[in-house]
Write an enzyme that holds these catalytic residues in place. Structure first.
Site, PDB file in Angstrom:
ATOM      1  N   PRO A   1     -19.359   8.418 -18.752  1.00  7.93           N
ATOM      2  CA  PRO A   1     -19.193   9.407 -19.826  1.00  7.93           C
ATOM      3  C   PRO A   1     -20.338  10.413 -19.876  1.00  7.93           C
ATOM      4  O   PRO A   1     -20.208  11.466 -20.497  1.00  7.93           O
ATOM      5  CB  PRO A   1     -19.132   8.552 -21.102  1.00  7.93           C
ATOM      6  CG  PRO A   1     -19.574   7.194 -20.714  1.00  7.93           C
ATOM      7  CD  PRO A   1     -19.416   7.044 -19.237  1.00  7.93           C
TER       8      PRO A   1
ATOM      9  N   GLU B   1     -23.002  -1.217 -19.348  1.00  4.99           N
ATOM     10  CA  GLU B   1     -23.746  -0.003 -19.718  1.00  4.99           C
ATOM     11  C   GLU B   1     -23.918   0.953 -18.533  1.00  4.99           C
ATOM     12  O   GLU B   1     -24.572   1.980 -18.657  1.00  4.99           O
ATOM     13  CB  GLU B   1     -25.116  -0.370 -20.301  1.00  4.99           C
ATOM     14  CG  GLU B   1     -25.042  -1.112 -21.627  1.00  4.99           C
ATOM     15  CD  GLU B   1     -24.293  -0.336 -22.711  1.00  4.99           C
ATOM     16  OE1 GLU B   1     -24.639   0.826 -22.948  1.00  4.99           O
ATOM     17  OE2 GLU B   1     -23.342  -0.903 -23.296  1.00  4.99           O
TER      18      GLU B   1
ATOM     19  N   ARG C   1      -2.487  14.709  -5.753  1.00  5.22           N
ATOM     20  CA  ARG C   1      -1.317  15.612  -5.828  1.00  5.22           C
ATOM     21  C   ARG C   1      -1.612  16.995  -5.271  1.00  5.22           C
ATOM     22  O   ARG C   1      -0.692  17.766  -5.046  1.00  5.22           O
ATOM     23  CB  ARG C   1      -0.760  15.678  -7.250  1.00  5.22           C
ATOM     24  CG  ARG C   1      -1.659  16.322  -8.245  1.00  5.22           C
ATOM     25  CD  ARG C   1      -1.126  16.155  -9.665  1.00  5.22           C
ATOM     26  NE  ARG C   1      -0.023  17.036  -9.991  1.00  5.22           N
ATOM     27  CZ  ARG C   1      -0.138  18.343 -10.226  1.00  5.22           C
ATOM     28  NH1 ARG C   1      -1.319  18.946 -10.141  1.00  5.22           N
ATOM     29  NH2 ARG C   1       0.910  19.064 -10.535  1.00  5.22           N
TER      30      ARG C   1
ATOM     31  N   ASP D   1       0.440  25.056 -12.238  1.00  4.83           N
ATOM     32  CA  ASP D   1      -0.204  24.171 -13.212  1.00  4.83           C
ATOM     33  C   ASP D   1      -1.037  24.906 -14.237  1.00  4.83           C
ATOM     34  O   ASP D   1      -1.674  25.904 -13.918  1.00  4.83           O
ATOM     35  CB  ASP D   1      -1.221  23.251 -12.492  1.00  4.83           C
ATOM     36  CG  ASP D   1      -0.569  22.109 -11.787  1.00  4.83           C
ATOM     37  OD1 ASP D   1       0.575  21.787 -12.113  1.00  4.83           O
ATOM     38  OD2 ASP D   1      -1.226  21.538 -10.903  1.00  4.83           O
TER      39      ASP D   1
HETATM   40  N1  ADE Z   1     -16.542   5.419 -17.991  1.00  2.00           N
HETATM   41  C1  ADE Z   1     -16.494   5.196 -19.321  1.00  2.00           C
HETATM   42  N2  ADE Z   1     -16.081   6.276 -19.985  1.00  2.00           N
HETATM   43  C2  ADE Z   1     -15.866   7.257 -19.047  1.00  2.00           C
HETATM   44  C3  ADE Z   1     -15.451   8.598 -19.100  1.00  2.00           C
HETATM   45  N3  ADE Z   1     -15.163   9.191 -20.254  1.00  2.00           N
HETATM   46  N4  ADE Z   1     -15.348   9.279 -17.947  1.00  2.00           N
HETATM   47  C4  ADE Z   1     -15.653   8.693 -16.787  1.00  2.00           C
HETATM   48  N5  ADE Z   1     -16.053   7.418 -16.670  1.00  2.00           N
HETATM   49  C5  ADE Z   1     -16.164   6.697 -17.784  1.00  2.00           C
END
Ligand code: ADE
Length: 271
Positions: free
Chosen positions: A98, A125, A167, A182
């Site tokens: 994230p 984590e 794709r 797209d």
């Molecule tokens: N791992 C946990 N959350 C994630 C996200 N939002 N994007 C990519 N990998 C992740």
């Protein structure tokens, strides 16, 4: 294209056997290899994680296990037969997290042009940061996020990325124009999401298909589609609409945006 995926949950990748991606694998357009990270853990419990230095909640994935896994997949492990890597090259490494750079259609297109990708799925984590540091000197390494929310691990993010990338490979979509049309694809509709679509019957539960789509007039259909794309972008993605390049807008676009009380270039959009 070769894709290696390393994870403690290889079962997550069963969907890659079906649909477009499954067919691309059968045809050999995509060579997907899923690896169990624990195969490179050597204690009886096949441990892949440990407590974080500096304290805090959760566990961090151990660098030694990841190092062996990546070296083996790249064909550079001690004792590897020289030249076992695909074409003697090395993969571009993607680490889903994230805290990574945002995944986008543009990045999907860029990755679709690579001959070899290696996805390293973190859990808990995340992966000890020295792993990314170590491989950055040898491979192109990108930490990538699929959105501003936190998943339990990188597996689902990798499924999302593999589908978006797969794709785009030549011959994967039945109709190559689909990828061109797209939302987010480069071109005149850039920064516009796609409008609504309809199929037969012409009336369903009293809801009619817009008459213009039945008219056979290609120019009017194209104009209607563009109007609807603009309406939907203003409604659902005002931040994207605000980024529309005035150079790409014709008189009719500008009139519609005015009717919608939307000014291109406005940053604080309160629509
Ligand atoms: N791992 C946990 N959350 C994630 C996200 N939002 N994007 C990519 N990998 C992740």
């Amino acid at each position: 294209m070769r894709l290696d995926i390393v994870s403690i949950f290889p079962e997550y990748f069963a969907p890659l056997d079906v649909s477009l991606i499954g067919k691309a694998r059968e045809r050999g357009t995509l060579d997907v290899r899923v690896h169990q990270l624990r195969d490179w853990a050597h204690d009886v419990h096949r441990t892949v994680d440990d407590t974080p230095y500096g304290g805090g909640p959760g566990m961090v994935m151990k660098p030694e296990v990841w190092g062996e896994a990546i070296d083996t997949v790249c064909g550079t492990a001690v004792g590897a037969v020289a030249g076992t890597a695909a074409g003697g090259g090395s993969p571009r490494m993607i680490v889903p997290t994230p805290s990574g750079r945002p995944f986008s259609q543009e990045l999907a297109q860029e990755l679709a042009e690579e001959p070899w990708l290696l996805f390293a799925c973190g859990r808990y984590e995340g992966i000890d940061s020295r792993v990314m540091e170590e491989y950055s000197s040898r491979l192109r390494v990108d930490e990538v996020s699929i959105g501003d929310y936190v998943l339990a691990g990188g597996e689902v993010a990798v499924l999302v990325m593999v589908e978006a990338i797969g794709r785009l490979l030549p011959g994967v979509l039945g109709n190559a124009q689909s990828a061109v049309d797209d939302s987010f694809a480069p071109g005149s509709m850039r920064n516009l999401v796609e409008g609504p679509v309809y199929t037969k019957p012409p009336v369903w539960r009293g809801h009619e298909v817009p008459a213009v789509l039945l008219s056979g007039h290609h120019g009017n259909v194209a104009r209607w589609r563009r109007d609807e794309a603009i309406r939907r972008t203003v409604r659902n993605r005002p931040e994207l609409a605000a980024e529309l390049d005035p150079e790409t807008l014709d008189k009719r676009d500008r009139k519609l945006l005015e009717e919608l009380s939307f000014r291109v270039g406005q940053k604080d959009v309160a629509n």
